[in-house]
Motif scaffolding. Structure first.
Motif, PDB file in Angstrom:
ATOM      1  N   ASN A  73      -7.773   7.741  21.575  1.00 19.84           N
ATOM      2  CA  ASN A  73      -6.945   6.574  21.273  1.00 19.84           C
ATOM      3  C   ASN A  73      -7.629   5.607  20.318  1.00 19.84           C
ATOM      4  O   ASN A  73      -7.415   4.393  20.378  1.00 19.84           O
ATOM      5  CB  ASN A  73      -6.569   5.845  22.562  1.00 19.84           C
ATOM      6  CG  ASN A  73      -5.219   5.157  22.489  1.00 19.84           C
ATOM      7  OD1 ASN A  73      -4.342   5.585  21.751  1.00 19.84           O
ATOM      8  ND2 ASN A  73      -5.050   4.093  23.244  1.00 19.84           N
ATOM      9  N   SER A  74      -8.457   6.130  19.432  1.00 21.06           N
ATOM     10  CA  SER A  74      -9.225   5.319  18.495  1.00 21.06           C
ATOM     11  C   SER A  74      -8.737   5.564  17.070  1.00 21.06           C
ATOM     12  O   SER A  74      -8.060   6.551  16.783  1.00 21.06           O
ATOM     13  CB  SER A  74     -10.713   5.654  18.605  1.00 21.06           C
ATOM     14  OG  SER A  74     -11.169   5.479  19.930  1.00 21.06           O
ATOM     15  N   PHE A  75      -9.104   4.665  16.162  1.00 17.93           N
ATOM     16  CA  PHE A  75      -8.706   4.811  14.756  1.00 17.93           C
ATOM     17  C   PHE A  75      -9.607   3.942  13.883  1.00 17.93           C
ATOM     18  O   PHE A  75     -10.264   3.029  14.363  1.00 17.93           O
ATOM     19  CB  PHE A  75      -7.242   4.396  14.555  1.00 17.93           C
ATOM     20  CG  PHE A  75      -6.936   2.969  14.950  1.00 17.93           C
ATOM     21  CD1 PHE A  75      -7.126   1.915  14.059  1.00 17.93           C
ATOM     22  CD2 PHE A  75      -6.453   2.674  16.227  1.00 17.93           C
ATOM     23  CE1 PHE A  75      -6.850   0.603  14.430  1.00 17.93           C
ATOM     24  CE2 PHE A  75      -6.176   1.356  16.601  1.00 17.93           C
ATOM     25  CZ  PHE A  75      -6.375   0.328  15.699  1.00 17.93           C
ATOM     26  N   TYR A  76      -9.619   4.263  12.577  1.00 22.87           N
ATOM     27  CA  TYR A  76     -10.311   3.386  11.641  1.00 22.87           C
ATOM     28  C   TYR A  76      -9.409   3.109  10.447  1.00 22.87           C
ATOM     29  O   TYR A  76      -8.473   3.871  10.164  1.00 22.87           O
ATOM     30  CB  TYR A  76     -11.656   3.967  11.194  1.00 22.87           C
ATOM     31  CG  TYR A  76     -11.578   5.210  10.329  1.00 22.87           C
ATOM     32  CD1 TYR A  76     -11.560   5.120   8.933  1.00 22.87           C
ATOM     33  CD2 TYR A  76     -11.567   6.484  10.900  1.00 22.87           C
ATOM     34  CE1 TYR A  76     -11.514   6.250   8.136  1.00 22.87           C
ATOM     35  CE2 TYR A  76     -11.523   7.622  10.116  1.00 22.87           C
ATOM     36  CZ  TYR A  76     -11.504   7.504   8.732  1.00 22.87           C
ATOM     37  OH  TYR A  76     -11.450   8.632   7.952  1.00 22.87           O
ATOM     38  N   GLU A  77      -9.664   2.014   9.764  1.00 19.56           N
ATOM     39  CA  GLU A  77      -8.869   1.623   8.610  1.00 19.56           C
ATOM     40  C   GLU A  77      -9.349   2.406   7.395  1.00 19.56           C
ATOM     41  O   GLU A  77     -10.518   2.324   7.021  1.00 19.56           O
ATOM     42  CB  GLU A  77      -8.978   0.113   8.398  1.00 19.56           C
ATOM     43  CG  GLU A  77      -8.460  -0.657   9.601  1.00 19.56           C
ATOM     44  CD  GLU A  77      -8.456  -2.168   9.393  1.00 19.56           C
ATOM     45  OE1 GLU A  77      -8.838  -2.627   8.299  1.00 19.56           O
ATOM     46  OE2 GLU A  77      -8.061  -2.878  10.340  1.00 19.56           O
ATOM     47  N   SER A  78      -8.437   3.163   6.800  1.00 17.17           N
ATOM     48  CA  SER A  78      -8.829   4.138   5.776  1.00 17.17           C
ATOM     49  C   SER A  78      -8.294   3.804   4.394  1.00 17.17           C
ATOM     50  O   SER A  78      -8.055   4.696   3.581  1.00 17.17           O
ATOM     51  CB  SER A  78      -8.364   5.535   6.196  1.00 17.17           C
ATOM     52  OG  SER A  78      -6.989   5.547   6.526  1.00 17.17           O
ATOM     53  N   GLY A  79      -8.090   2.523   4.116  1.00 14.03           N
ATOM     54  CA  GLY A  79      -7.599   2.138   2.798  1.00 14.03           C
ATOM     55  C   GLY A  79      -6.099   1.943   2.787  1.00 14.03           C
ATOM     56  O   GLY A  79      -5.506   1.499   3.764  1.00 14.03           O
ATOM     57  N   HIS A 102       3.267  -5.667   5.202  1.00  8.70           N
ATOM     58  CA  HIS A 102       1.821  -5.448   5.090  1.00  8.70           C
ATOM     59  C   HIS A 102       1.606  -3.945   4.889  1.00  8.70           C
ATOM     60  O   HIS A 102       2.039  -3.153   5.730  1.00  8.70           O
ATOM     61  CB  HIS A 102       1.095  -5.864   6.365  1.00  8.70           C
ATOM     62  CG  HIS A 102       1.080  -7.331   6.616  1.00  8.70           C
ATOM     63  ND1 HIS A 102       0.514  -7.876   7.752  1.00  8.70           N
ATOM     64  CD2 HIS A 102       1.535  -8.375   5.895  1.00  8.70           C
ATOM     65  CE1 HIS A 102       0.632  -9.195   7.715  1.00  8.70           C
ATOM     66  NE2 HIS A 102       1.261  -9.521   6.593  1.00  8.70           N
ATOM     67  N   LEU A 103       0.951  -3.569   3.809  1.00 10.71           N
ATOM     68  CA  LEU A 103       0.726  -2.156   3.539  1.00 10.71           C
ATOM     69  C   LEU A 103      -0.762  -1.822   3.617  1.00 10.71           C
ATOM     70  O   LEU A 103      -1.585  -2.383   2.897  1.00 10.71           O
ATOM     71  CB  LEU A 103       1.267  -1.792   2.149  1.00 10.71           C
ATOM     72  CG  LEU A 103       2.779  -1.963   1.959  1.00 10.71           C
ATOM     73  CD1 LEU A 103       3.189  -1.622   0.534  1.00 10.71           C
ATOM     74  CD2 LEU A 103       3.570  -1.111   2.956  1.00 10.71           C
ATOM     75  N   GLU A 129      -3.065   0.426  -6.252  1.00 14.29           N
ATOM     76  CA  GLU A 129      -2.491   1.683  -5.770  1.00 14.29           C
ATOM     77  C   GLU A 129      -1.029   1.499  -5.365  1.00 14.29           C
ATOM     78  O   GLU A 129      -0.153   2.317  -5.699  1.00 14.29           O
ATOM     79  CB  GLU A 129      -3.309   2.205  -4.590  1.00 14.29           C
ATOM     80  CG  GLU A 129      -4.690   2.699  -4.979  1.00 14.29           C
ATOM     81  CD  GLU A 129      -5.555   3.020  -3.781  1.00 14.29           C
ATOM     82  OE1 GLU A 129      -6.527   3.779  -3.956  1.00 14.29           O
ATOM     83  OE2 GLU A 129      -5.276   2.512  -2.662  1.00 14.29           O
ATOM     84  N   MET A 130      -0.745   0.409  -4.674  1.00 13.13           N
ATOM     85  CA  MET A 130       0.625   0.149  -4.252  1.00 13.13           C
ATOM     86  C   MET A 130       1.537  -0.133  -5.451  1.00 13.13           C
ATOM     87  O   MET A 130       2.696   0.280  -5.483  1.00 13.13           O
ATOM     88  CB  MET A 130       0.668  -1.034  -3.284  1.00 13.13           C
ATOM     89  CG  MET A 130       0.027  -0.795  -1.938  1.00 13.13           C
ATOM     90  SD  MET A 130       0.788   0.574  -1.020  1.00 13.13           S
ATOM     91  CE  MET A 130      -0.436   1.847  -1.279  1.00 13.13           C
ATOM     92  N   GLU A 131       0.998  -0.820  -6.452  1.00 15.85           N
ATOM     93  CA  GLU A 131       1.799  -1.124  -7.634  1.00 15.85           C
ATOM     94  C   GLU A 131       2.119   0.148  -8.406  1.00 15.85           C
ATOM     95  O   GLU A 131       3.241   0.344  -8.882  1.00 15.85           O
ATOM     96  CB  GLU A 131       1.053  -2.122  -8.522  1.00 15.85           C
ATOM     97  CG  GLU A 131       1.940  -2.731  -9.597  1.00 15.85           C
ATOM     98  CD  GLU A 131       1.308  -3.962 -10.228  1.00 15.85           C
ATOM     99  OE1 GLU A 131       2.068  -4.773 -10.779  1.00 15.85           O
ATOM    100  OE2 GLU A 131       0.075  -4.111 -10.161  1.00 15.85           O
ATOM    101  N   GLY A 132       1.128   1.040  -8.513  1.00 14.99           N
ATOM    102  CA  GLY A 132       1.375   2.307  -9.188  1.00 14.99           C
ATOM    103  C   GLY A 132       2.386   3.162  -8.438  1.00 14.99           C
ATOM    104  O   GLY A 132       3.264   3.794  -9.050  1.00 14.99           O
ATOM    105  N   LEU A 133       2.267   3.182  -7.106  1.00 12.31           N
ATOM    106  CA  LEU A 133       3.208   3.947  -6.288  1.00 12.31           C
ATOM    107  C   LEU A 133       4.617   3.407  -6.454  1.00 12.31           C
ATOM    108  O   LEU A 133       5.580   4.179  -6.635  1.00 12.31           O
ATOM    109  CB  LEU A 133       2.780   3.876  -4.823  1.00 12.31           C
ATOM    110  CG  LEU A 133       3.658   4.605  -3.807  1.00 12.31           C
ATOM    111  CD1 LEU A 133       3.728   6.093  -4.111  1.00 12.31           C
ATOM    112  CD2 LEU A 133       3.134   4.362  -2.383  1.00 12.31           C
ATOM    113  N   GLN A 134       4.764   2.092  -6.436  1.00  7.26           N
ATOM    114  CA  GLN A 134       6.086   1.484  -6.625  1.00  7.26           C
ATOM    115  C   GLN A 134       6.681   1.827  -7.983  1.00  7.26           C
ATOM    116  O   GLN A 134       7.865   2.138  -8.094  1.00  7.26           O
ATOM    117  CB  GLN A 134       5.981  -0.041  -6.514  1.00  7.26           C
ATOM    118  CG  GLN A 134       5.905  -0.573  -5.110  1.00  7.26           C
ATOM    119  CD  GLN A 134       6.056  -2.078  -5.106  1.00  7.26           C
ATOM    120  OE1 GLN A 134       7.161  -2.600  -5.246  1.00  7.26           O
ATOM    121  NE2 GLN A 134       4.952  -2.776  -4.955  1.00  7.26           N
TER     122      GLN A 134
END
Length: 401
Positions: free
Chosen positions: A316-322, A306-307, A387-392
């Motif tokens: 101790n907090s975070f948000y999903e940033s893409g 999972h990417l 984005e993941m396909e381009g990075l690969q």
């Protein structure tokens, strides 16, 4: 050669159709028999029906996400062996139907937790936030869990008190409903709709009153040693999903969130069938997790990927940033995974196929006009996939030159 491009599909209730996935160039579909409760046997006929539907569009059922582990197995209830036997039968049935990868988790009660399902980023997109003080406010003042006060340090308790003072009754109810119901409804959640849902939830939490980390570990070990040999014989790879977030909350233990946790899991059953889902989003919920090092160390046991990315906040907090932007070094991790794929081919491993999917996504553009499960917008995930396909492609070109 690249990681297999997959997509999570929620069956006939999903507004994203299999025909859409075909247009997007998806090779493998990630899905489940969503209508069957945890603990029930998955019949061959139903598995074949879903597989056939997917294959009609030229794709294949790449990964089961998930074959849920019943709470009775997690707490070691008197009917644990019956539930495990059902799980074993389901694994055999999946293997007989040619479905060879099963993602599961061992998280107590809740599969995942977020406190804001509509967190706005600077560009106007919408993702999800986990705010630890807000969770404390929910736990202490809304749920009123016994002993909740003692679960948080003084600074977090103080912030929780300030937060609850700003929330109306309607906002408090919405927070509780989102945490208990909305985020769990599509992942075999244990609590159903109804006006007593908070009490039902509290009752489930109480079943873990005497189950700490070590006991939950022992229950997982028992489960693994019963199901891994069956899965291996059936030709099915098991991949445990990390806890999300990967630290204790609401008085519940967590046992799959750190490098030490996963090393312990491999020691329980050394078969490579006993593998993991490498979820960068979940694992990055702890600032002390070194994801690059974990990818290197556990590469041989990664059966599913999972990417996505997260950005840390105070407390101790975070948000999903893409997918590309955030605290996860996506370049290094994808490079490690592609190198592992090459290594497997060289040593003659049969499991060269390494499926990945863009996990979650930022709601953008037409996503605001579509119905989707929290975290699963079409356009936002499609952007991440591109984005993941381009990075690969860039990394593959570099590795081959």
């Amino acid at each position: 050669m690249a990681l297999e491009k997959t997509w999570r599909w929620f069956g006939k209730k999903d507004t994203v159709l299999l025909a859409d996935l075909k247009q997007m160039g998806i090779k493998g579909v990630v899905t489940s028999l969503h209508h069957l409760p945890a603990g029930e046997i998955w019949p061959v006929e139903e598995i074949k029906a879903v597989r056939k539907k997917i294959e009609c569009y030229g794709m294949h059922w790449s990964v089961v996400e998930s074959l849920p582990v019943a709470e009775g197995i997690k707490i070691g209830s008197p009917d644990r062996d019956r539930l495990i036997e059902n799980y074993q039968i389901s694994l055999r049935n999946l293997g007989a139907c040619g479905v060879d990868t099963v993602c599961y988790n061992f998280m107590p009660v809740l599969d995942w937790v977020r406190t804001d399902l509509h967190f706005k980023n600077r560009d106007g997109g919408e993702s999800m936030l986990f705010d630890y003080p807000t969770l404390a406010a929910f736990d202490i003042y809304i749920l009123e869990r016994e002993g909740a006060d003692e679960s948080y340090p003084p600074a977090i308790r103080q912030k929780a008190g300030q937060i609850i003072a700003t929330l109306t009754r309607e906002q408090q109810e919405e927070l509780a409903y989102n945490i208990i119901i909305v985020t769990q409804a599509f992942v075999h959640g244990v609590v159903g709709e109804g006006k007593n849902y908070k009490k039902q939830f509290l009752d489930y939490l109480k079943t873990y009153a005497d189950i700490g980390k070590e006991q939950l570990r022992m229950n997982l070990s028992y489960f693994l040693n019963e199901v891994v040999p069956v899965a291996e014989n059936a030709g099915v790879k098991l991949c445990i999903h990390p806890d999300d977030p990967p630290f204790p909350l609401l008085g519940l233990p967590r046992i799959a969130g750190t490098a030490e946790d996963f090393q312990w899991i491999w020691e329980q059953n050394k078969s490579l069938t006993n593998g993991m889902t490498f979820c960068t989003g979940s694992l990055s919920g702890r600032q002390d997790n070194d994801l690059v090092k974990m990818a290197e160390e556990f590469a041989s046991r990664i059966h599913f990927i999972h990417l996505r990315n997260t950005t840390f906040l105070p407390n101790n907090s975070f948000y999903e940033s893409g997918h590309l932007k955030g605290g996860v070094d996506m370049y290094k991790i994808v490079k490690i995974l592609l190198e592992e794929q090459i290594r497997r081919k060289k040593v003659g491993r049969e499991d060269i196929r390494m499926p990945f999917r863009p996990d979650h996504g930022i709601k953008i553009l037409d996503d605001y006009t579509r119905i989707a499960n929290p975290g699963y917008p079409l356009i936002g995930r499609l952007k991440g996939l591109a984005e993941m396909e381009g990075l690969q492609m860039g990394i593959e070109r570099f590795l081959n030159e």
